[in-house]
Structure formats: structure tokens, C-alpha cells
Design a protein around this motif. Sequence first.
Motif, short mmCIF file in Angstrom:
data_model
loop_
_atom_site.label_atom_id
_atom_site.label_comp_id
_atom_site.label_asym_id
_atom_site.label_seq_id
_atom_site.Cartn_x
_atom_site.Cartn_y
_atom_site.Cartn_z
N ASP A 157 0.81 -1.22 0.00
CA ASP A 157 0.00 0.00 0.00
C ASP A 157 0.84 1.26 0.00
OD1 ASP A 157 -2.30 -1.52 0.07
OD2 ASP A 157 -2.30 -1.60 2.27
N MET A 158 2.15 1.15 -0.15
CA MET A 158 3.03 2.30 -0.14
C MET A 158 3.70 2.47 -1.50
SD MET A 158 4.83 1.88 3.59
CE MET A 158 5.76 3.40 3.41
N VAL A 159 4.11 3.69 -1.74
CA VAL A 159 4.81 4.00 -2.99
C VAL A 159 6.17 4.58 -2.63
CG1 VAL A 159 2.70 4.42 -4.31
CG2 VAL A 159 3.75 6.29 -3.06
N THR A 160 7.03 4.47 -3.60
CA THR A 160 8.37 5.03 -3.40
C THR A 160 8.33 6.53 -3.68
OG1 THR A 160 8.98 4.59 -5.67
CG2 THR A 160 9.41 2.85 -4.08
N LYS A 161 9.42 7.17 -3.31
CA LYS A 161 9.51 8.60 -3.55
C LYS A 161 9.50 8.92 -5.03
CE LYS A 161 12.25 12.61 -2.25
NZ LYS A 161 13.47 13.09 -1.53
N THR A 162 10.15 8.04 -5.80
CA THR A 162 10.16 8.24 -7.27
C THR A 162 8.75 8.13 -7.84
OG1 THR A 162 12.39 7.33 -7.35
CG2 THR A 162 11.17 7.46 -9.43
N GLN A 163 8.02 7.07 -7.39
CA GLN A 163 6.64 6.91 -7.86
C GLN A 163 5.77 8.08 -7.41
OE1 GLN A 163 5.54 3.10 -6.31
NE2 GLN A 163 6.52 1.94 -7.99
N GLN A 164 6.02 8.51 -6.16
CA GLN A 164 5.27 9.65 -5.67
C GLN A 164 5.55 10.89 -6.50
OE1 GLN A 164 6.06 10.51 -1.61
NE2 GLN A 164 4.48 12.11 -1.44
N GLU A 165 6.80 11.13 -6.84
CA GLU A 165 7.14 12.28 -7.67
C GLU A 165 6.51 12.17 -9.04
OE1 GLU A 165 11.34 12.48 -7.68
OE2 GLU A 165 11.51 13.31 -5.65
N ILE A 166 6.56 10.94 -9.61
CA ILE A 166 5.93 10.73 -10.93
C ILE A 166 4.43 11.00 -10.85
CG2 ILE A 166 5.39 9.01 -12.68
CD1 ILE A 166 8.12 7.71 -12.03
N THR A 167 3.81 10.46 -9.78
CA THR A 167 2.36 10.67 -9.61
C THR A 167 2.05 12.15 -9.43
OG1 THR A 167 2.20 8.50 -8.55
CG2 THR A 167 0.36 10.01 -8.26
N VAL A 168 2.88 12.84 -8.63
CA VAL A 168 2.68 14.27 -8.43
C VAL A 168 2.84 15.02 -9.74
CG1 VAL A 168 3.63 16.33 -7.32
CG2 VAL A 168 3.32 14.24 -6.00
N GLN A 169 3.86 14.64 -10.54
CA GLN A 169 4.04 15.28 -11.84
C GLN A 169 2.85 15.04 -12.75
OE1 GLN A 169 7.78 13.95 -13.39
NE2 GLN A 169 9.02 15.11 -11.90
N GLN A 170 2.34 13.79 -12.72
CA GLN A 170 1.16 13.49 -13.53
C GLN A 170 -0.04 14.33 -13.08
OE1 GLN A 170 0.66 9.28 -13.22
NE2 GLN A 170 2.32 8.77 -14.64
N ILE A 171 -0.21 14.40 -11.75
CA ILE A 171 -1.32 15.19 -11.23
C ILE A 171 -1.16 16.66 -11.60
CG2 ILE A 171 -2.44 15.99 -9.11
CD1 ILE A 171 -1.81 13.23 -7.91
N MET A 172 0.08 17.18 -11.46
CA MET A 172 0.32 18.57 -11.81
C MET A 172 0.09 18.81 -13.30
SD MET A 172 0.92 20.13 -9.03
CE MET A 172 1.51 21.68 -9.68
N SER A 173 0.49 17.80 -14.11
CA SER A 173 0.25 17.92 -15.55
C SER A 173 -1.25 17.95 -15.84
CB SER A 173 0.92 16.76 -16.28
OG SER A 173 0.63 16.81 -17.67
N GLN A 174 -1.99 17.07 -15.14
CA GLN A 174 -3.45 17.07 -15.32
C GLN A 174 -4.05 18.39 -14.85
OE1 GLN A 174 -4.97 13.62 -13.35
NE2 GLN A 174 -4.09 12.17 -14.84
N ILE A 175 -3.53 18.91 -13.71
CA ILE A 175 -4.03 20.19 -13.21
C ILE A 175 -3.73 21.31 -14.21
CG2 ILE A 175 -3.70 21.95 -11.42
CD1 ILE A 175 -3.29 19.66 -9.44
N ALA A 176 -2.50 21.26 -14.80
CA ALA A 176 -2.14 22.27 -15.80
C ALA A 176 -3.06 22.17 -17.02
CB ALA A 176 -0.68 22.09 -16.21
N ASN A 177 -3.34 20.90 -17.44
CA ASN A 177 -4.27 20.73 -18.56
C ASN A 177 -5.66 21.26 -18.23
OD1 ASN A 177 -2.32 19.49 -20.21
ND2 ASN A 177 -2.73 17.47 -19.33
N VAL A 178 -6.08 20.96 -16.98
CA VAL A 178 -7.40 21.45 -16.56
C VAL A 178 -7.41 22.98 -16.53
CG1 VAL A 178 -9.03 21.55 -14.64
CG2 VAL A 178 -7.99 19.36 -15.28
N LYS A 179 -6.31 23.57 -16.00
CA LYS A 179 -6.22 25.03 -15.98
C LYS A 179 -6.26 25.60 -17.40
CE LYS A 179 -3.73 25.78 -11.63
NZ LYS A 179 -2.47 26.28 -11.02
N LYS A 180 -5.51 24.92 -18.29
CA LYS A 180 -5.50 25.38 -19.67
C LYS A 180 -6.90 25.31 -20.27
CE LYS A 180 -1.98 24.07 -22.04
NZ LYS A 180 -1.07 23.21 -22.81
N ASP A 181 -7.57 24.15 -20.02
CA ASP A 181 -8.94 24.01 -20.53
C ASP A 181 -9.87 25.07 -19.92
OD1 ASP A 181 -8.11 21.86 -22.04
OD2 ASP A 181 -8.70 20.36 -20.53
N MET A 182 -9.66 25.31 -18.61
CA MET A 182 -10.49 26.33 -17.96
C MET A 182 -10.23 27.71 -18.53
SD MET A 182 -10.44 25.12 -13.96
CE MET A 182 -11.42 26.51 -13.46
#
Length: 222
Positions: A69-94
Amino acid sequence: AGSLQLEHQRNVEHKRRDFTSCGNRKLYFDTHALVCLLEENGFTTQQAEITVSALVKITDANMDIVYKDMVTKTQQEITVQQIMSQIANVKKDMIILEKSEFSALRAENEKINLELHRLKQQVMDEVVKVRTDTKLEFNLEKSRVKELYSLNERKLLEMRTEMVALHAQQDRAVTQTDRKIDTEVAGLKTMLESHKLDNIKYLAGSVFTCLTVALGFYRLWM
């Protein structure tokens, strides 16, 4: 004995290294110190190693369960980057949506402003028309009132003239009536005076006749 203890330390260190490096996980757990502690408390070397090995397996199993149930720091960073990318896309769409909606709203606002300007101009035209019609009607009504006032003034003047003439006629009639009454009264007075004189004359003649008759009878009687 020394060689056995050295071999035992190597086995323990090997197990320690295997345990701390398993699955890229780090667990700082001194198995040799635990074996020595168990041996000091009455365990044999084999029993202590078996007990420590069992604890290591149990801990490893628990670590597997926990790390599922845990993730590594690298996976966490990747997930955060993906989330930030999605947020950026959402911001762009908005932003795009906001711009498009703002453009639509601005166009609608301009359309509404044009419609309001048209309605305002139409209302102003209607107001000017109504004001002009009202002013014209007011002037016509004013002229009609003036004419009625002039007509009433003429009628009033005619009525005053007729009343003056009627009063003059009445005054003349009253004057004539008074004169006629005065004349009739004077005639009546004259007639009464003449009748009074006639009555006096008649009475005087009657009295003298009676006296003459009385003197005649007196002379006859004497």
C-alpha cells in the motif's frame, strides 16, 4: 569454538544483509544482538537463530503487506508530476473555456447593448411623438377654450345688455305705472272732493228744506 562463532557471525551478517536489502527496503534490525540476548536468557544458539529467523520472516511478511500500500519517492514524484500535468491541462482548458465563455458573454453583452440602444431610441421616438401629439392637442384644446371663453364673454355681454335694457324697460314701466297710479289717485281724490261737496250741498239743501217746512208748520200752528 572460535571458528564456529566466526561462521555463526558470518551467517548472521549474511542474513542481516539479506534482510535489510530485500525489496530495496531498509530495516535497521540487529539480529546478532538479538541472538546474543536470547542466548543470555537461556536459549541455545540454534533456538535463538530459529527464533530470530522466524521474527525476520514475520517482519518481512509484514513489510510486504505494508509496502503493497506504499509508494516510493520516485513513484510519488511521478504521480505528483502526472497530477500537476493534469491540473495544468485542466487550468488550460479552464482558461480556454473562460476565454470562449468571456468572448461569448462579451458578444452577448454587445448584442444586449445594441438591443437596449435600439429600444432606448425607439422609446425616445415614442416619447417625442407622444409629447408632440400632446402639445398639439393641448394647443388645440387651449384654442378651443379661448374660443369658448370669447363666446361666453359675448353671450355674457349680450345678457348684460339685455338685462340692462330689461331693467330700463322695467324702470320705465314702473315709472309709467307710478305716474298712472298718481294720476288715478289724483282723479279719485278730485272725485271724492266733488262727491264730498255734492253731499255737503245735498245735506245743506235738505237741512234748509227741513227748516223751511218746520217754520211753515210752526207758523201754521201758531
